[in-house]
Motif scaffolding. Sequence first.
Motif, PDB file in Angstrom:
ATOM      1  N   GLN A  71       0.843  -1.198   0.000  1.00 10.00           N
ATOM      2  CA  GLN A  71       0.000   0.000   0.000  1.00 10.00           C
ATOM      3  C   GLN A  71       0.876   1.244   0.000  1.00 10.00           C
ATOM      4  O   GLN A  71       1.835   1.344   0.772  1.00 10.00           O
ATOM      5  CB  GLN A  71      -0.919   0.022   1.227  1.00 10.00           C
ATOM      6  CG  GLN A  71      -1.828   1.231   1.298  1.00 10.00           C
ATOM      7  CD  GLN A  71      -2.793   1.312   0.128  1.00 10.00           C
ATOM      8  OE1 GLN A  71      -3.474   0.343  -0.199  1.00 10.00           O
ATOM      9  NE2 GLN A  71      -2.858   2.475  -0.525  1.00 10.00           N
ATOM     10  N   TYR A 107       8.689  -2.020   5.078  1.00 14.44           N
ATOM     11  CA  TYR A 107       8.612  -0.595   4.735  1.00 14.44           C
ATOM     12  C   TYR A 107       9.544  -0.302   3.569  1.00 14.44           C
ATOM     13  O   TYR A 107      10.702  -0.743   3.541  1.00 14.44           O
ATOM     14  CB  TYR A 107       9.017   0.253   5.936  1.00 14.44           C
ATOM     15  CG  TYR A 107       9.131   1.735   5.613  1.00 14.44           C
ATOM     16  CD1 TYR A 107       7.995   2.526   5.448  1.00 14.44           C
ATOM     17  CD2 TYR A 107      10.380   2.342   5.451  1.00 14.44           C
ATOM     18  CE1 TYR A 107       8.091   3.870   5.140  1.00 14.44           C
ATOM     19  CE2 TYR A 107      10.491   3.693   5.148  1.00 14.44           C
ATOM     20  CZ  TYR A 107       9.341   4.455   4.992  1.00 14.44           C
ATOM     21  OH  TYR A 107       9.433   5.789   4.686  1.00 14.44           O
ATOM     22  N   VAL A 121      -1.680   1.523   8.121  1.00  9.96           N
ATOM     23  CA  VAL A 121      -1.355   0.151   8.508  1.00  9.96           C
ATOM     24  C   VAL A 121      -2.405  -0.383   9.479  1.00  9.96           C
ATOM     25  O   VAL A 121      -2.923  -1.498   9.330  1.00  9.96           O
ATOM     26  CB  VAL A 121       0.049   0.083   9.139  1.00  9.96           C
ATOM     27  CG1 VAL A 121       0.351  -1.328   9.638  1.00  9.96           C
ATOM     28  CG2 VAL A 121       1.107   0.535   8.139  1.00  9.96           C
ATOM     29  N   ILE A 166       4.127  -1.210   3.670  1.00  9.42           N
ATOM     30  CA  ILE A 166       3.671   0.177   3.537  1.00  9.42           C
ATOM     31  C   ILE A 166       4.798   0.977   2.904  1.00  9.42           C
ATOM     32  O   ILE A 166       5.975   0.782   3.229  1.00  9.42           O
ATOM     33  CB  ILE A 166       3.250   0.765   4.906  1.00  9.42           C
ATOM     34  CG1 ILE A 166       2.565   2.120   4.716  1.00  9.42           C
ATOM     35  CG2 ILE A 166       4.423   0.856   5.876  1.00  9.42           C
ATOM     36  CD1 ILE A 166       1.183   2.043   4.138  1.00  9.42           C
ATOM     37  N   GLU A 173      -7.404   3.720  -0.558  1.00  4.94           N
ATOM     38  CA  GLU A 173      -7.085   2.487   0.131  1.00  4.94           C
ATOM     39  C   GLU A 173      -8.288   1.556   0.022  1.00  4.94           C
ATOM     40  O   GLU A 173      -9.437   2.010  -0.007  1.00  4.94           O
ATOM     41  CB  GLU A 173      -6.754   2.751   1.597  1.00  4.94           C
ATOM     42  CG  GLU A 173      -5.450   3.502   1.826  1.00  4.94           C
ATOM     43  CD  GLU A 173      -5.586   5.010   1.633  1.00  4.94           C
ATOM     44  OE1 GLU A 173      -4.561   5.698   1.601  1.00  4.94           O
ATOM     45  OE2 GLU A 173      -6.746   5.494   1.529  1.00  4.94           O
ATOM     46  N   THR A 190       0.974   7.562   8.206  1.00  8.51           N
ATOM     47  CA  THR A 190       1.416   6.331   7.559  1.00  8.51           C
ATOM     48  C   THR A 190       1.031   5.109   8.390  1.00  8.51           C
ATOM     49  O   THR A 190       0.497   4.120   7.878  1.00  8.51           O
ATOM     50  CB  THR A 190       2.938   6.367   7.347  1.00  8.51           C
ATOM     51  OG1 THR A 190       3.293   7.523   6.579  1.00  8.51           O
ATOM     52  CG2 THR A 190       3.412   5.121   6.614  1.00  8.51           C
TER      53      THR A 190
END
Length: 1009
Positions: A353, A420, A368, A381, A740, A364
Amino acid sequence: MVTSNTGWLQEVLVLTSLLANHSDFAAVDTSSPVPSFSPTGTSLQSQFTVPASADVGAAVIPNIHDPEAINAQTVCPGYLATSIDVTAYGLQAHLSLAGESCNAYGTDVSDLDLVVEYQAQSRLHVKIKPSVITSQNESWYMLPEAWVPAPQQEAGSVENSDLSFSWINKPTFGFNVTRKSTKEVLFSTDGSKLVFENQFIEFVTSMNEGYNIYGLGEVICGLRLQSGLTRTLYAADAGNPIDGNIYGNHPFYLQTKYYEVDQETGEKVLLTKKLDPEETTSNYTSTSHGVYLRNAHAMEILMNPTNVTWRTIGGIIDLYFFNGPTQPEVTSQYISQIGLPVMQQYWTFGYHQCRWGYHNWSETEKVVNDMNKFDIPLETIWNDIDYMNHYRDFDNDPERFPYDEGAEFLNRLHDKGQHYIPIVDSAIYVPNPETEKGVYPVFDTGYKTGSFMLNPDGTLYIGQVWPGFTVFPDWHEGAAEDWWQTTMAAWHEKLPFDGIWIDMSEVSSFCTGSCGSYNLTLNPVHPWFQLPGEPGNKIYDYPEGFNITNATEAASASAASSTQAAAASMTAASTVSPTSYLRTTPTLGIRDVNHPPYALNHIFGDLAEHTISPNATHHSGVQEYDVHNLFGHQILQNTYAAISKINPGFRPFIIGRSTFVGSGNYSGHWGGDNASKFYYMYFSIPQALSMSLFGIPMFGVDTCGFSGNTDEELCNRWMQLSALFPFYRNHNDIGAVDQEPYRWASVIEATKIAMNIRFQLLPYLYTLFYNAHTKGETVMRALAWEFPNYPSLADADRQFFLGPAILVTPVLIQGHTAVSGVFPGLVEGTDVYYDWYNQSAVCMPSKKNTTIDAPLGHIPVYIRGGHILATQQMAMTTRDARKTDWSLIIALDISQRATGKLYLDDGASITPNATKIVTMEAQLGIDSGVSRLRIDVDVDGEFTGLDLPLGNVTVLGVPEAPANMSVWVDGEEVDAFIEYCPVGKKLVVSGLQHVLNGRVWAKKWSLTM
């Protein structure tokens, strides 16, 4: 094109006078400071806005559209071959001009050398280069093998090769490449002229009408390249224009020829027409071959009705022919020479994402947490340029993305098995010499080590990207390589990222020429365009049909965008088409690299527009003109080396934008700046299939679209489609609506359905990548490649196979609740397909092209008979999914057999300590008059990490229940629950967790019933 100076530190001394005379800046009023725009929340400061004229190059008309253009085939003399020297491994010859020089688009080369090598049974090499190359002949720049491997002589010879080279001198030199076994002419320049000048090379190969060519990327278009298309290969940050040149450059094509076979005589006749999809396919066959021009210069390939014309503005002719004779063989032969695809870590196949617009660590992490709240698996992420300190590479914003807070966040991610990835751009900010000395050590160190590209006079080449005036790494220098690796390692110590996303690597620059020269005291400057997300720049563009599916929101958006529409019309009205074009005339012996005499059909026109100028110079003296298309490839090579040093022994994960031949050996690729439109969802399929041919299987696009606003229907469909792509990431623009998957209830449900399929297929997908990594096989496959004798599938690109076993038929049109698709081999009686969801065989349709129900939230997925899938269950991460029980899905073919393969390792190491390959076979047959099912599993290797219990076995296509509903494993009867469904003809054996001591892959075994 380039402003010279005497050193960047002296620029402040001449700033005032330059501002009064520099054409790019003279019209700008600098008496009042221009406030900075800060979509990421960076503190405001006075900031100069570069005028739009800075990114406008010369008005250039492409040669193919120029009524005054010279036809080189008409005016040039061609060449004659002499001094032929034939050996057992090839031949050499001298080529000399057959007449008076034409100098059409450069200076004719009077003497050339021809070298032909039979390198292998399936590969032929033809090279034509100047006989004498001097330091003045830079245009014949030889592509270094350290950057792009050159296929080498193996055990090939004239005798054992299936390819044959022949030449003629009537009326001028031409050559043919023929397949001996079938007498097919694969490539022929007979009847055309070779043109070889210092800034222009042209050669023509004849084609049959209706030819089928694939590749020659990167381009947004259908899979089969149509006659009339001109493919320009010149890296450009142009978004995703249809049919235009964009990020990557791959001068390779696959050609397939279909033949109609006379059933009585066996005679084959070349097919030159497109077949009706309903026409029988029993009388057809095909062959395929590949052609690769190893040249990194800007070039064009003109797809004419009866020929393909190659034109390049530099380099040499360095052709490789791959015999095939099937698509899988061609692809494997090509990819094994340019560099096999890098093996990916297992976690990279999870869901990713991203968003340009996650403004700080808290925002951020909220994404999650929200994914978890809605029970949607999230693997990784990503952060776009939001995290940067004033958009500077390797430098986090200290207020919004501080390192201490980031390290704590990443620790929480890693504890949960998540990852990440940040973005890294391809240009480095140059600090303002008056106010910013010492504030950006990344630049200071690179400058001191000579790591950046130069102007022709030796001063820094300074363009402009997101942070302002910037410099560009010189990948030809060891100093730049060391600086890049050291800088990335130092950043990783503060922010332990798990992979890197390389962007803007064409390389992109928002001005034409070295616009920062003498102007550094204006830094940081703002680009000439308004950034997405800045005040007054809201995006109101929605997918087609949005007014139907979202009437209320559409009305609101329409009213809100009226002001923008008026402003846009004013801008359009002020844009005037040029009344004259820049045309340059060749000067004998001299190259004009900024405006070469031959004008390519480049999306921006001027070769310097929106990128660095062709006369930008490397420390080695090589000009960017000769190596422009390699920048994106080399930054990937250097990033791979950097991450390998940071995490030695582990496979680096890199996604890059600009690619070249062999880039798949270092990274994956995403489709770039697509738009939130249904047709871009469609184009993702042929784009992915083309990347398969180029050896870049780790491919995906910005799911739900990058630019513009998506909507519920589009995102619903796209989240399901991308779940069947290797790289699965949702990403969008900062000014667009949130997308999202948890933003809409229906998208949540659709996403979970598709992710459940993906997770079950992860072991299969991982095995496909192992085959790609070791043998050059494709992962996503066109229907024509799996069914090579079906001419009607030649341009089928709205369906695809994932490996050989999974057929995907998505809805690609707004508002549709059904989709038209084919099941190759079903009507012919050679193949059977099973619906993924109900696991029953697909009924025989009355027509090949049949209608499949697909209401919103449903993506049709089918298992092709003859395959065994070893599956695991969905979890919130791939780490947890790998801990779940195994299952087997056995899809029997028409002969009631099936096979499968499974590759297992630790999922991370470049060289695992142990691996395991599992081979599976199943057969349903008659034994002593009784129907029996037998499954045999063979195990090779010592890896034990996934020796978990076997939960169940599902067999599809069982016509009747076994005579004895008992289960034996290795000859011993075991307790199990057996269920047979006569409607779906499905047999399910469950409750097997206790068999094999709960370690299904520990040793070979068999199951019978």
